[in-house]
Design a protein around this motif. Sequence first.
Motif, PDB file in Angstrom:
ATOM      1  N   LYS A 165      51.235  13.645  13.738  1.00 60.17           N
ATOM      2  CA  LYS A 165      51.032  13.668  12.290  1.00 60.17           C
ATOM      3  C   LYS A 165      52.043  14.658  11.710  1.00 60.17           C
ATOM      4  CE  LYS A 165      46.124  12.691  12.621  1.00 60.17           C
ATOM      5  NZ  LYS A 165      44.773  13.231  12.375  1.00 60.17           N
ATOM      6  N   PRO A 166      53.029  14.161  10.944  1.00 63.53           N
ATOM      7  CA  PRO A 166      54.092  15.036  10.443  1.00 63.53           C
ATOM      8  C   PRO A 166      53.623  16.175   9.554  1.00 63.53           C
ATOM      9  CG  PRO A 166      54.672  12.735  10.123  1.00 63.53           C
ATOM     10  CD  PRO A 166      53.246  12.767  10.586  1.00 63.53           C
TER      11      PRO A 166
ATOM     12  N   TYR B 290      67.039  19.873  26.433  1.00 65.51           N
ATOM     13  CA  TYR B 290      65.783  20.176  25.756  1.00 65.51           C
ATOM     14  C   TYR B 290      65.864  19.819  24.276  1.00 65.51           C
ATOM     15  CZ  TYR B 290      61.501  22.410  24.430  1.00 65.51           C
ATOM     16  OH  TYR B 290      60.236  22.609  23.952  1.00 65.51           O
ATOM     17  N   LEU B 291      66.944  20.233  23.631  1.00 62.67           N
ATOM     18  CA  LEU B 291      67.092  20.018  22.194  1.00 62.67           C
ATOM     19  C   LEU B 291      67.002  18.548  21.801  1.00 62.67           C
ATOM     20  CD1 LEU B 291      69.886  22.488  21.083  1.00 62.67           C
ATOM     21  CD2 LEU B 291      67.645  22.217  20.020  1.00 62.67           C
ATOM     22  N   PHE B 292      67.684  17.667  22.514  1.00 62.38           N
ATOM     23  CA  PHE B 292      67.679  16.259  22.129  1.00 62.38           C
ATOM     24  C   PHE B 292      66.295  15.642  22.253  1.00 62.38           C
ATOM     25  CE2 PHE B 292      72.320  16.639  22.836  1.00 62.38           C
ATOM     26  CZ  PHE B 292      72.714  16.288  21.561  1.00 62.38           C
ATOM     27  N   ALA B 293      65.601  15.931  23.334  1.00 63.60           N
ATOM     28  CA  ALA B 293      64.261  15.372  23.506  1.00 63.60           C
ATOM     29  C   ALA B 293      63.288  15.971  22.489  1.00 63.60           C
ATOM     30  CB  ALA B 293      63.773  15.616  24.928  1.00 63.60           C
TER      31      ALA B 293
ATOM     32  N   GLN C 262      61.346  15.237  14.857  1.00 68.68           N
ATOM     33  CA  GLN C 262      62.058  14.746  13.673  1.00 68.68           C
ATOM     34  C   GLN C 262      61.143  14.369  12.504  1.00 68.68           C
ATOM     35  OE1 GLN C 262      64.864  14.733  11.365  1.00 68.68           O
ATOM     36  NE2 GLN C 262      65.412  15.215  13.465  1.00 68.68           N
ATOM     37  N   PRO C 263      60.016  13.691  12.729  1.00 72.93           N
ATOM     38  CA  PRO C 263      59.134  13.389  11.595  1.00 72.93           C
ATOM     39  C   PRO C 263      58.593  14.657  10.914  1.00 72.93           C
ATOM     40  CG  PRO C 263      58.539  12.053  13.496  1.00 72.93           C
ATOM     41  CD  PRO C 263      59.552  13.052  13.964  1.00 72.93           C
ATOM     42  N   VAL C 264      58.332  15.687  11.686  1.00 72.17           N
ATOM     43  CA  VAL C 264      57.844  16.953  11.140  1.00 72.17           C
ATOM     44  C   VAL C 264      58.939  17.614  10.309  1.00 72.17           C
ATOM     45  CG1 VAL C 264      57.044  19.272  11.762  1.00 72.17           C
ATOM     46  CG2 VAL C 264      56.200  17.282  13.021  1.00 72.17           C
TER      47      VAL C 264
ATOM     48  N   VAL D 289      68.136  24.083  12.202  1.00 73.70           N
ATOM     49  CA  VAL D 289      67.888  23.155  13.309  1.00 73.70           C
ATOM     50  C   VAL D 289      68.676  21.868  13.059  1.00 73.70           C
ATOM     51  CG1 VAL D 289      66.170  21.695  14.442  1.00 73.70           C
ATOM     52  CG2 VAL D 289      65.586  24.038  13.859  1.00 73.70           C
ATOM     53  N   THR D 290      68.602  21.370  11.845  1.00 69.80           N
ATOM     54  CA  THR D 290      69.307  20.140  11.486  1.00 69.80           C
ATOM     55  C   THR D 290      70.816  20.304  11.687  1.00 69.80           C
ATOM     56  OG1 THR D 290      67.571  19.644   9.882  1.00 69.80           O
ATOM     57  CG2 THR D 290      69.646  18.452   9.640  1.00 69.80           C
ATOM     58  N   SER D 291      71.351  21.417  11.229  1.00 66.33           N
ATOM     59  CA  SER D 291      72.774  21.701  11.385  1.00 66.33           C
ATOM     60  C   SER D 291      73.134  21.857  12.863  1.00 66.33           C
ATOM     61  CB  SER D 291      73.126  22.975  10.617  1.00 66.33           C
ATOM     62  OG  SER D 291      74.447  23.350  10.834  1.00 66.33           O
TER      63      SER D 291
END
Length: 182
Positions: free
Chosen positions: A66-67, A105-108, A114-116, A131-133
Motif C-alpha cells: 500500500k503506497p 540492492y538498490l535496483f531490487a 517505487q509506488p511509495v 533517491v530518485t536522482s
Amino acid sequence: LWYANAQIKESRNQAEAQIRESRNQAQIQHLDELLRRFEEGSLLEARTKLARLRVDEKHVTVLPLKPDDEPAEMDTLLNFFDYVGLLEKRGYLDKEDVWDQFGFYLFAFNADAQPVISEAQKHDEGTWANVTSLMKDVKEVDDRNNRGKLSQETTQDDLYEFYEGEAVARASQPIPQGKRKK
C-alpha cells in the motif's frame, strides 16, 4: 623565465594530483562507513524485518504494497538511500562505487519501493528526491558498465528471491553483487 614557469606548472600538477588522491581517499572512507552502517545494527534489522513483512512464503510471492501505508522499515531504508544520494550528488561518493557496492540492492529495493516514492512525491516533489536522482545515476553506470543487467525490469519472482535472501541477512555478510539469479 621559461624554467620558472615550467616549475610552477609542475608544482601545480603535483598539488592537483595530491588533492585528487585525498578526495578519492575521502570518498572511499565515506563509502566504507555507509557499508558498515548498512550491513550492521539498525539498518540490518530494518532490512531483515522488511523482507519478512514483504514475503508471503505460503504463496511464494511478494505481498501487495500500500503506497500510502508502507512499512516503517521501508521508510528507514529510503531515508538511508536518500542520504547516500545526497552524498553522491555533492561529490562525497563516487557513483561508480555506489553502483558497485549497492547496485544489486538498490535496483531490487527501488523496484519494490517505487509506488511509495511516487505517492510521496505527488504530495511533495522533494520527498526522497535524492533517491530518485541516485537511481538515475546508478542506472546510467549500470547501462555503461554492465549493459543494464542489474537495472533490467525487476519481476515479482526477482523481488521474492531478493527479499528471501534479505530475510536471513547477517551482520557483515557481503551485499550480493553482479547479475541477479534467474
